[in-house]
Design a protein around this motif. Structure first.
Motif, mmCIF file in Angstrom:
data_model
loop_
_atom_site.group_PDB
_atom_site.id
_atom_site.type_symbol
_atom_site.label_atom_id
_atom_site.label_comp_id
_atom_site.label_asym_id
_atom_site.label_seq_id
_atom_site.Cartn_x
_atom_site.Cartn_y
_atom_site.Cartn_z
ATOM 1 N N MET A 1 1.619 -9.144 -3.050
ATOM 2 C CA MET A 1 3.035 -8.877 -3.327
ATOM 3 C C MET A 1 3.229 -7.709 -4.287
ATOM 4 S SD MET A 1 4.820 -11.005 -1.571
ATOM 5 C CE MET A 1 6.435 -10.842 -2.306
ATOM 6 N N THR A 2 2.257 -7.443 -5.148
ATOM 7 C CA THR A 2 2.520 -6.492 -6.235
ATOM 8 C C THR A 2 1.684 -5.222 -6.170
ATOM 9 O OG1 THR A 2 0.938 -7.656 -7.631
ATOM 10 C CG2 THR A 2 3.247 -8.261 -7.897
ATOM 11 N N GLU A 3 0.646 -5.196 -5.336
ATOM 12 C CA GLU A 3 -0.181 -3.987 -5.280
ATOM 13 C C GLU A 3 0.014 -3.294 -3.948
ATOM 14 O OE1 GLU A 3 -4.270 -4.923 -6.058
ATOM 15 O OE2 GLU A 3 -3.735 -6.043 -7.854
ATOM 16 N N PRO A 4 0.186 -1.982 -3.999
ATOM 17 C CA PRO A 4 0.336 -1.253 -2.739
ATOM 18 C C PRO A 4 -0.973 -1.273 -1.965
ATOM 19 C CG PRO A 4 0.168 0.267 -4.594
ATOM 20 C CD PRO A 4 0.189 -1.105 -5.176
ATOM 21 N N ARG A 5 -0.891 -1.288 -0.639
ATOM 22 C CA ARG A 5 -2.097 -1.201 0.176
ATOM 23 C C ARG A 5 -1.949 0.022 1.077
ATOM 24 N NH1 ARG A 5 -4.231 -6.332 3.434
ATOM 25 N NH2 ARG A 5 -4.492 -7.023 1.284
ATOM 26 N N ALA A 6 -2.967 0.890 1.019
ATOM 27 C CA ALA A 6 -2.889 2.135 1.780
ATOM 28 C C ALA A 6 -2.662 1.839 3.256
ATOM 29 C CB ALA A 6 -4.179 2.928 1.593
ATOM 30 N N GLY A 7 -1.731 2.551 3.848
ATOM 31 C CA GLY A 7 -1.514 2.442 5.286
ATOM 32 C C GLY A 7 -0.705 1.233 5.710
ATOM 33 N N SER A 8 -0.289 0.384 4.763
ATOM 34 C CA SER A 8 0.495 -0.796 5.143
ATOM 35 C C SER A 8 1.969 -0.541 4.870
ATOM 36 C CB SER A 8 0.045 -2.010 4.344
ATOM 37 O OG SER A 8 0.901 -3.103 4.638
ATOM 38 N N MET A 9 2.832 -1.080 5.729
ATOM 39 C CA MET A 9 4.265 -0.939 5.465
ATOM 40 C C MET A 9 4.787 -2.105 4.643
ATOM 41 S SD MET A 9 5.877 -1.597 9.150
ATOM 42 C CE MET A 9 5.438 -3.008 10.129
ATOM 43 N N MET A 10 3.910 -3.017 4.250
ATOM 44 C CA MET A 10 4.332 -4.117 3.383
ATOM 45 C C MET A 10 4.815 -3.528 2.057
ATOM 46 S SD MET A 10 4.404 -7.406 2.475
ATOM 47 C CE MET A 10 4.392 -8.224 0.881
ATOM 48 N N PRO A 11 6.090 -3.760 1.687
ATOM 49 C CA PRO A 11 6.600 -3.162 0.444
ATOM 50 C C PRO A 11 5.937 -3.777 -0.791
ATOM 51 C CG PRO A 11 8.377 -4.072 1.820
ATOM 52 C CD PRO A 11 7.087 -4.574 2.381
ATOM 53 N N VAL A 12 6.032 -3.089 -1.925
ATOM 54 C CA VAL A 12 5.556 -3.615 -3.203
ATOM 55 C C VAL A 12 6.746 -4.293 -3.883
ATOM 56 C CG1 VAL A 12 4.742 -2.950 -5.494
ATOM 57 C CG2 VAL A 12 3.714 -1.940 -3.473
ATOM 58 N N PHE A 13 6.569 -5.551 -4.284
ATOM 59 C CA PHE A 13 7.697 -6.296 -4.854
ATOM 60 C C PHE A 13 7.578 -6.474 -6.357
ATOM 61 C CE2 PHE A 13 7.862 -7.366 -0.377
ATOM 62 C CZ PHE A 13 9.220 -7.303 -0.126
ATOM 63 N N GLY A 14 6.538 -5.894 -6.961
ATOM 64 C CA GLY A 14 6.378 -6.013 -8.407
ATOM 65 C C GLY A 14 6.950 -4.801 -9.106
ATOM 66 N N PRO A 15 6.511 -4.572 -10.346
ATOM 67 C CA PRO A 15 7.010 -3.423 -11.103
ATOM 68 C C PRO A 15 6.552 -2.126 -10.461
ATOM 69 C CG PRO A 15 5.180 -4.471 -12.259
ATOM 70 C CD PRO A 15 5.503 -5.334 -11.083
ATOM 71 N N THR A 16 7.318 -1.061 -10.634
ATOM 72 C CA THR A 16 6.984 0.210 -9.985
ATOM 73 C C THR A 16 6.115 1.090 -10.874
ATOM 74 O OG1 THR A 16 9.081 1.081 -10.763
ATOM 75 C CG2 THR A 16 9.044 0.251 -8.526
ATOM 76 N N ALA A 17 5.842 0.680 -12.136
ATOM 77 C CA ALA A 17 5.022 1.499 -13.030
ATOM 78 C C ALA A 17 3.645 1.710 -12.403
ATOM 79 C CB ALA A 17 4.861 0.803 -14.378
ATOM 80 N N GLY A 18 3.152 2.938 -12.448
ATOM 81 C CA GLY A 18 1.829 3.222 -11.916
ATOM 82 C C GLY A 18 1.834 3.557 -10.431
ATOM 83 N N LEU A 19 2.947 3.321 -9.753
ATOM 84 C CA LEU A 19 3.015 3.674 -8.338
ATOM 85 C C LEU A 19 3.296 5.166 -8.194
ATOM 86 C CD1 LEU A 19 5.142 0.827 -6.741
ATOM 87 C CD2 LEU A 19 2.670 1.009 -6.973
ATOM 88 N N GLN A 20 2.806 5.731 -7.093
ATOM 89 C CA GLN A 20 3.079 7.139 -6.832
ATOM 90 C C GLN A 20 4.045 7.240 -5.678
ATOM 91 O OE1 GLN A 20 -0.880 8.518 -6.252
ATOM 92 N NE2 GLN A 20 -1.352 8.385 -8.414
ATOM 93 N N HIS A 21 4.743 8.346 -5.603
ATOM 94 C CA HIS A 21 5.677 8.606 -4.497
ATOM 95 C C HIS A 21 6.770 7.545 -4.438
ATOM 96 C CE1 HIS A 21 2.702 11.489 -3.328
ATOM 97 N NE2 HIS A 21 1.814 10.547 -3.098
ATOM 98 N N VAL A 22 7.283 7.145 -5.584
ATOM 99 C CA VAL A 22 8.444 6.252 -5.584
ATOM 100 C C VAL A 22 9.673 7.157 -5.639
ATOM 101 C CG1 VAL A 22 9.686 4.427 -6.805
ATOM 102 C CG2 VAL A 22 7.185 4.436 -6.793
ATOM 103 N N GLY A 23 10.584 7.015 -4.685
ATOM 104 C CA GLY A 23 11.772 7.870 -4.627
ATOM 105 C C GLY A 23 12.595 7.746 -5.896
ATOM 106 N N GLU A 24 13.234 8.830 -6.276
ATOM 107 C CA GLU A 24 14.063 8.890 -7.482
ATOM 108 C C GLU A 24 14.980 7.658 -7.630
ATOM 109 O OE1 GLU A 24 14.650 11.029 -10.758
ATOM 110 O OE2 GLU A 24 14.139 12.364 -9.084
#
Ligand code: HEC
Length: 122
Positions: free
Chosen positions: A75-98
């Motif tokens: 639920m909280t960690e992005p997985r490369a190539g998956s369209m499953m969204p990240v539902f946790g905090p956005t800190a540390g994520l890259q390419h998060v839209g403004e």
């Protein structure tokens, strides 16, 4: 530190704000067409929602496939190539839209509630 390490630390600090999850509230969030949107992609044992997705694994029985820790990570960690969204905090994520920066889909309590519901799906 690698971005994922930062994301993991942020996720721990973030979850510490929340009380124990409530599975009934979590179920409502999973069923919600406004917020969780899980049923856009997944099916789940939520009979009153007729329209369910088939783009992702059925969430029925997910707790017998994944441990609580794995569910949290999924639920909280992005997985490369998956369209499953990240539902946790956005800190540390890259390419998060403004528009979405620092605006997680769920707050810490809602994430705990959804995890409590997922853990009930044995
Ligand atoms: C845009 C589509 C999409 C949405 C919306 C979505 N998911 Fe997913 N999810 C996926 C896909 C695709 C996978 C399988 C690939 C993967 O694990 O990354 C997945 C995997 C999962 C898994 C792991 C399942 C398994 O059997 O391994 C869980 C748990 C999960 N999602 C829960 C949720 C919950 C809860 C929500 C709503 C809060 C949600 N997902 C919303 C697409 C989505």
């Amino acid at each position: 530190m690698k971005p994922l390490g930062v994301a993991l630390l942020a996720a721990c600090a973030w979850s510490a704000q929340a009380a124990e999850g409530d599975a009934a509230r979590g179920r409502a969030l999973v069923a919600s067409r406004e917020q969780g949107l899980c049923l856009l992609c997944h099916a789940a044992p939520i009979a009153e929602q007729r329209q369910q997705g088939n783009l992702a694994p059925d969430l029925a029985g997910v707790a017998s496939r994944l441990t609580p820790q794995q569910l949290r990570q999924r639920m909280t960690e992005p997985r490369a190539g998956s369209m499953m969204p990240v539902f946790g905090p956005t800190a540390g994520l890259q390419h998060v839209g403004e528009r979405w920066r620092d605006k997680p889909i769920f707050d810490a309590q809602q994430l705990e509630d959804v995890l409590a519901y997922l853990q009930s799906l044995k």
